[in-house]
Design an enzyme around this catalytic site. Sequence first.
Site, PDB file in Angstrom:
ATOM      1  N   LYS A 194       0.869  -1.251  -0.180  1.00 52.95           N
ATOM      2  CA  LYS A 194      -0.192  -0.148   0.044  1.00 52.95           C
ATOM      3  C   LYS A 194       0.869   1.344  -0.018  1.00 52.95           C
ATOM      4  CE  LYS A 194      -1.719   2.681   2.926  1.00 52.95           C
ATOM      5  NZ  LYS A 194      -2.014   3.992   1.986  1.00 52.95           N
ATOM      6  N   GLU A 269       9.803   1.414  10.581  1.00 47.20           N
ATOM      7  CA  GLU A 269      10.821   2.528  10.526  1.00 47.20           C
ATOM      8  C   GLU A 269      10.126   3.802  10.426  1.00 47.20           C
ATOM      9  OE1 GLU A 269      12.541   5.187   9.155  1.00 47.20           O
ATOM     10  OE2 GLU A 269      12.556   4.636   7.273  1.00 47.20           O
ATOM     11  N   CYS A 303      13.052  10.836   7.058  1.00 50.08           N
ATOM     12  CA  CYS A 303      13.151  10.442   8.538  1.00 50.08           C
ATOM     13  C   CYS A 303      14.356  10.504   9.309  1.00 50.08           C
ATOM     14  CB  CYS A 303      12.858   8.952   8.421  1.00 50.08           C
ATOM     15  SG  CYS A 303      13.599   8.195   7.343  1.00 50.08           S
ATOM     16  N   GLU A 398       9.270  16.311  15.612  1.00 56.69           N
ATOM     17  CA  GLU A 398       9.672  15.941  14.278  1.00 56.69           C
ATOM     18  C   GLU A 398       8.872  17.054  13.191  1.00 56.69           C
ATOM     19  OE1 GLU A 398      10.816  12.325  11.297  1.00 56.69           O
ATOM     20  OE2 GLU A 398       8.663  12.276  12.355  1.00 56.69           O
TER      21      GLU A 398
END
Length: 495
Positions: A194, A269, A303, A398
């Site tokens: 997906k 992750e 990331c 973040e």
Amino acid sequence: MTTPLTLDASARPAPAFLTEGPAKKLLIDGAWTAPVAARTFQTFDPTTGQALASVASAGPEDVDLAVAAARRAFEAPSWADITPYQRSRVLLQIADVIEAHAEELAVLDSLDMGGPLWMTRWLVHHSVEVFRHYAGWPTKIYGQTAPSDPTVFSYTLRQPLGVVAAITAWNGPVLQLAWKLGPALATGNTVVAKPAAWSPLSALRIGELLQTTDLPPGVVNIVTGDGVTTGEALTQHGDVDKISFTGSLAVGKRILEVSSRDLKRVTLELGGKSPTIVFADADLEAAARGAVAGFAQGSGEGCVAGSRIFVQESVREQFRELLVQEMKAYTLGDPFHPETRMGPLVSPEHFKRVSSYLDVAREEGGTLETSGERGHGLYMPPTLIENVGSEARVVREEIFGPVASLMTFTDADDAIAQGNDTIYGLSASVWTTNLEHAHRTADGLRAGTVWVNAYADMSAGTVPFGGFKQSGLGREHGIEVLDAYTETKTVMVHL
């Protein structure tokens, strides 16, 4: 005010894939299938704001069909009984066909998520290397024999898990799909993939390319849609054996919660708030280039973004000047303009989120240094935040945009302590010419990857990648990836 570089519409690429058919369908059991409920969504070009394509939105019924197809393919002799050499050959075919269409795939990703073409080209070619790396694994997945009584022969087998749900983020569509398909297929699993709703096009095109290889139908299925409906149906599905997810911390926690109900295997992750640590003895010009690349390259939508920069006190002002100069080199513009270093952010929603952190920084007493101004579409210039402490939101949360905070440290112990002062632990970058500083700091940082005098040196598979703490669970790549996609079976034969 710097105006982003632009191109005439006639100079921008228009892949034929975008105009083929009224809406992009789902790949289920080797056939392109319309969703049961006939739902679709639009994917947009963040550079122009124009719709690129209408894409199928898979509901629970469609996910059921895709998972069932993957289960049948997993058990079918055409996949379960092929030799390791045949599996290697299929992976090499996948690498070849992606390489042959590399430019088209890079263009699709640049159109879909705004990454400059030079970057998406690199990501696609790196993906080719990933598939070729994993093509070497099927013939090297060994079991073991164990010491035992002479009347017993004991050995182990490494066997595939079954059906893998591969869920990717929007910021590196081709590469993330390769990182999941490569090991899953090499170890004999089947996949329901997906892609992210903001950048689904390259995954669908790869689905078409897979059909030109000897990969049996149903081994790779592709369902598109949002996380709330499609993603949730896939992660909760009782016949999915493993979830490999790349994305946000919040969604990762949700997946871990859901997977605990039936003990699905999980690789996560997730996010990061990575430190860039610059010692006074470093090559400061090289460190400045690496530090700015760490938070500005790819518009900071990564990331591993080095969004916390720590410089030793004695060289702070000198290093700051170098940072500001390097930031000016990151030219904003159309992803297809040859001089563009940074494209737009991926969507209006994300642009609003990143922009809000700049307002938060000011409220927290921070001062901002930018190489341009907001206000041109979804473009965000590199922005450095100063005069904020370790508890500031812009230091702890973040941001996922081209924004970094600049702080100082006294010595190696202080650098390690500040670098570790985060819930995340995905990566770190250390700049020094002193071996003691390099090894001591790398050893002390709680991060899955530490680069020394480099930033984002990504492996095509030879070394593991993953995070400490809330940056994730498990590892992609390296020998460790075999444990993520196989089960160990013990067999004890009484003679």
